[in-house]
Write a protein that holds these residues in place. Structure first.
Motif, PDB file in Angstrom:
ATOM      1  N   GLY A  65      11.367  10.951  -3.361  1.00 57.81           N
ATOM      2  CA  GLY A  65      10.690  12.033  -4.068  1.00 57.81           C
ATOM      3  C   GLY A  65      11.495  12.529  -5.255  1.00 57.81           C
ATOM      4  O   GLY A  65      12.682  12.230  -5.395  1.00 57.81           O
ATOM      5  N   THR A  66      10.839  13.276  -6.126  1.00 60.20           N
ATOM      6  CA  THR A  66      11.477  13.741  -7.361  1.00 60.20           C
ATOM      7  C   THR A  66      12.066  15.135  -7.247  1.00 60.20           C
ATOM      8  O   THR A  66      12.847  15.545  -8.096  1.00 60.20           O
ATOM      9  N   GLY A  67      11.654  15.884  -6.228  1.00 61.25           N
ATOM     10  CA  GLY A  67      12.136  17.256  -6.108  1.00 61.25           C
ATOM     11  C   GLY A  67      11.397  18.223  -7.012  1.00 61.25           C
ATOM     12  O   GLY A  67      11.919  19.294  -7.350  1.00 61.25           O
ATOM     13  N   ILE A  68      10.176  17.858  -7.430  1.00 60.29           N
ATOM     14  CA  ILE A  68       9.407  18.764  -8.291  1.00 60.29           C
ATOM     15  C   ILE A  68       8.150  19.295  -7.605  1.00 60.29           C
ATOM     16  O   ILE A  68       7.453  20.134  -8.166  1.00 60.29           O
ATOM     17  N   GLY A  69       7.860  18.820  -6.394  1.00 63.74           N
ATOM     18  CA  GLY A  69       6.646  19.242  -5.691  1.00 63.74           C
ATOM     19  C   GLY A  69       6.591  20.735  -5.436  1.00 63.74           C
ATOM     20  O   GLY A  69       5.631  21.415  -5.819  1.00 63.74           O
ATOM     21  N   ILE A 111       0.843  -1.203   0.000  1.00 62.84           N
ATOM     22  CA  ILE A 111       0.000   0.000   0.000  1.00 62.84           C
ATOM     23  C   ILE A 111       0.876   1.250   0.000  1.00 62.84           C
ATOM     24  O   ILE A 111       0.622   2.210  -0.741  1.00 62.84           O
ATOM     25  N   TYR A 112       1.938   1.233   0.832  1.00 62.49           N
ATOM     26  CA  TYR A 112       2.841   2.391   0.910  1.00 62.49           C
ATOM     27  C   TYR A 112       3.523   2.633  -0.439  1.00 62.49           C
ATOM     28  O   TYR A 112       3.598   3.775  -0.923  1.00 62.49           O
ATOM     29  N   GLY A 113       4.004   1.570  -1.073  1.00 58.51           N
ATOM     30  CA  GLY A 113       4.648   1.698  -2.382  1.00 58.51           C
ATOM     31  C   GLY A 113       3.686   2.191  -3.441  1.00 58.51           C
ATOM     32  O   GLY A 113       4.046   3.005  -4.295  1.00 58.51           O
ATOM     33  N   SER A 114       2.433   1.722  -3.374  1.00 56.24           N
ATOM     34  CA  SER A 114       1.408   2.150  -4.340  1.00 56.24           C
ATOM     35  C   SER A 114       1.096   3.629  -4.187  1.00 56.24           C
ATOM     36  O   SER A 114       0.930   4.342  -5.176  1.00 56.24           O
ATOM     37  N   GLU A 115       1.030   4.099  -2.925  1.00 52.78           N
ATOM     38  CA  GLU A 115       0.764   5.514  -2.670  1.00 52.78           C
ATOM     39  C   GLU A 115       1.909   6.381  -3.187  1.00 52.78           C
ATOM     40  O   GLU A 115       1.685   7.457  -3.752  1.00 52.78           O
ATOM     41  N   GLN A 116       3.157   5.916  -2.973  1.00 46.23           N
ATOM     42  CA  GLN A 116       4.325   6.643  -3.484  1.00 46.23           C
ATOM     43  C   GLN A 116       4.263   6.756  -5.007  1.00 46.23           C
ATOM     44  O   GLN A 116       4.518   7.816  -5.580  1.00 46.23           O
ATOM     45  N   LEU A 117       3.942   5.642  -5.662  1.00 50.12           N
ATOM     46  CA  LEU A 117       3.888   5.607  -7.116  1.00 50.12           C
ATOM     47  C   LEU A 117       2.778   6.505  -7.645  1.00 50.12           C
ATOM     48  O   LEU A 117       2.970   7.246  -8.621  1.00 50.12           O
ATOM     49  N   LEU A 118       1.616   6.468  -6.986  1.00 51.05           N
ATOM     50  CA  LEU A 118       0.495   7.315  -7.392  1.00 51.05           C
ATOM     51  C   LEU A 118       0.849   8.791  -7.259  1.00 51.05           C
ATOM     52  O   LEU A 118       0.557   9.600  -8.151  1.00 51.05           O
ATOM     53  N   HIS A 119       1.482   9.148  -6.147  1.00 52.22           N
ATOM     54  CA  HIS A 119       1.889  10.535  -5.917  1.00 52.22           C
ATOM     55  C   HIS A 119       2.883  10.988  -6.983  1.00 52.22           C
ATOM     56  O   HIS A 119       2.806  12.107  -7.499  1.00 52.22           O
ATOM     57  N   LEU A 120       3.816  10.108  -7.327  1.00 50.57           N
ATOM     58  CA  LEU A 120       4.829  10.421  -8.334  1.00 50.57           C
ATOM     59  C   LEU A 120       4.198  10.643  -9.694  1.00 50.57           C
ATOM     60  O   LEU A 120       4.485  11.634 -10.379  1.00 50.57           O
ATOM     61  N   ALA A 125      -5.896  24.260  -7.342  1.00 53.72           N
ATOM     62  CA  ALA A 125      -4.618  24.915  -7.057  1.00 53.72           C
ATOM     63  C   ALA A 125      -4.375  24.993  -5.554  1.00 53.72           C
ATOM     64  O   ALA A 125      -3.283  24.679  -5.070  1.00 53.72           O
ATOM     65  N   ILE A 126      -5.393  25.391  -4.801  1.00 55.15           N
ATOM     66  CA  ILE A 126      -5.258  25.499  -3.343  1.00 55.15           C
ATOM     67  C   ILE A 126      -5.002  24.132  -2.724  1.00 55.15           C
ATOM     68  O   ILE A 126      -4.138  23.972  -1.853  1.00 55.15           O
ATOM     69  N   MET A 127      -5.732  23.111  -3.189  1.00 60.80           N
ATOM     70  CA  MET A 127      -5.544  21.750  -2.685  1.00 60.80           C
ATOM     71  C   MET A 127      -4.129  21.254  -2.962  1.00 60.80           C
ATOM     72  O   MET A 127      -3.487  20.648  -2.098  1.00 60.80           O
ATOM     73  N   GLN A 128      -3.638  21.525  -4.162  1.00 61.92           N
ATOM     74  CA  GLN A 128      -2.288  21.080  -4.529  1.00 61.92           C
ATOM     75  C   GLN A 128      -1.236  21.719  -3.624  1.00 61.92           C
ATOM     76  O   GLN A 128      -0.303  21.053  -3.171  1.00 61.92           O
ATOM     77  N   LEU A 129      -1.392  22.993  -3.333  1.00 61.32           N
ATOM     78  CA  LEU A 129      -0.443  23.701  -2.478  1.00 61.32           C
ATOM     79  C   LEU A 129      -0.449  23.146  -1.057  1.00 61.32           C
ATOM     80  O   LEU A 129       0.607  22.816  -0.504  1.00 61.32           O
ATOM     81  N   ILE A 130      -1.630  23.047  -0.464  1.00 63.48           N
ATOM     82  CA  ILE A 130      -1.726  22.583   0.918  1.00 63.48           C
ATOM     83  C   ILE A 130      -1.181  21.162   1.056  1.00 63.48           C
ATOM     84  O   ILE A 130      -0.427  20.849   1.988  1.00 63.48           O
ATOM     85  N   THR A 147       1.109  11.442 -10.336  1.00 67.24           N
ATOM     86  CA  THR A 147       0.287  12.655 -10.269  1.00 67.24           C
ATOM     87  C   THR A 147       1.131  13.901 -10.500  1.00 67.24           C
ATOM     88  O   THR A 147       0.747  14.804 -11.252  1.00 67.24           O
ATOM     89  N   ASP A 148       2.311  13.959  -9.863  1.00 66.17           N
ATOM     90  CA  ASP A 148       3.215  15.100 -10.034  1.00 66.17           C
ATOM     91  C   ASP A 148       3.698  15.219 -11.476  1.00 66.17           C
ATOM     92  O   ASP A 148       3.761  16.311 -12.042  1.00 66.17           O
ATOM     93  N   ILE A 149       4.046  14.080 -12.066  1.00 64.81           N
ATOM     94  CA  ILE A 149       4.555  14.087 -13.445  1.00 64.81           C
ATOM     95  C   ILE A 149       3.477  14.578 -14.409  1.00 64.81           C
ATOM     96  O   ILE A 149       3.731  15.420 -15.279  1.00 64.81           O
TER      97      ILE A 149
END
Length: 233
Positions: free
Chosen positions: A193-197, A57-66, A129-134, A68-70
């Motif tokens: 992390g990718t350093g793009i957040g 689950i943790y790995g899946s969340e990391q991958l999803l977050h990555l 935009a606000i959600m992404q920032l927070i 999403t950022d890309i």
């Protein structure tokens, strides 16, 4: 021609850096998911299976977050030109985000601080935009805080909304503060992390003609904020 060549070289370097960073960051969670999935199929012990599933689950969340950022970064030019504003209940927005991250903060044994405003606060702005920032501010605070607290909040003025996140984490050295909003910047090679957040956050704030800043000291924590001009409904 010289300027065009310089831009092409710079673009090629950025592309190489991006592919190098992304390929490593994608392989890490995928290897974790595949490895623990195989262990689940072999194991018969319930406790082991539960532990393996948590890692999946943790790995899946990391991958999803990555991913999403890309995707967000790839489509940013289109997204920033088509920011749709709407009437928002900012109090409700923060309450929703708190509920989403409560378990994550609890798992790290941190104190999650959010003081609700007694009155209902409505703003006219872009929800995504606000959600992404927070969320980006919060995720960084949680990642780099081992003990103490993570706090978030907002200040609503007549012509702007200020959102902020504070933490008691490891902090950032003064020499690195000027680099935190740069593309692919990471405090060290061992940080996930990718350093793009934060780079994306800066782009969002700039597209909304706002301001973004950060104050931090090593071992004393970090305070990051963004001011977004408000339009009339």
């Amino acid at each position: 021609l010289v300027m065009a060549k310089q831009k092409a070289v710079e673009s090629d370097k950025l592309k190489s850096a991006f592919l190098h960073t992304i390929s490593h960051e994608i392989r890490t969670p995928i290897n974790s998911i595949v490895g623990y999935s195989q262990l689940v199929s072999y194991s018969k012990d319930k406790d082991d299976i539960d532990a393996f599933c948590e890692q999946i689950i943790y790995g899946s969340e990391q991958l999803l977050h990555l991913v999403t950022d890309i995707v967000y970064l790839a489509n940013f030019e289109t997204v920033s030109k088509n920011l749709v504003h709407e009437d928002l209940n900012i109090e409700s927005l923060f309450t929703t985000i708190k509920c989403q991250y409560e378990n994550q903060v609890k798992d790290k044994h941190l104190n999650f601080i959010y003081n609700p405003h007694p009155e209902t606060n409505h703003v006219y702005s872009n929800k995504d935009a606000i959600m992404q920032l927070i969320k980006c501010f919060l995720e960084n605070a949680i990642k780099f805080t081992k003990e103490g607290y993570v706090s978030m909040g907002y200040d609503l003025k007549k012509d702007y909304l200020k959102i902020w996140v504070k933490d008691s984490g490891i902090g950032i050295e003064k020499k690195n503060l000027k680099n935190v909003f740069k593309r692919f910047f990471k405090l060290d090679e061992f940080t996930s992390g990718t350093g793009i957040g934060l780079y994306i956050c800066q782009k969002i704030v700039k597209s909304m003609k706002g301001k973004i800043g950060i104050d931090s000291e090593p071992d004393k924590g970090t305070y990051i904020w963004a001011e977004l001009p408000l339009e009339k409904s």
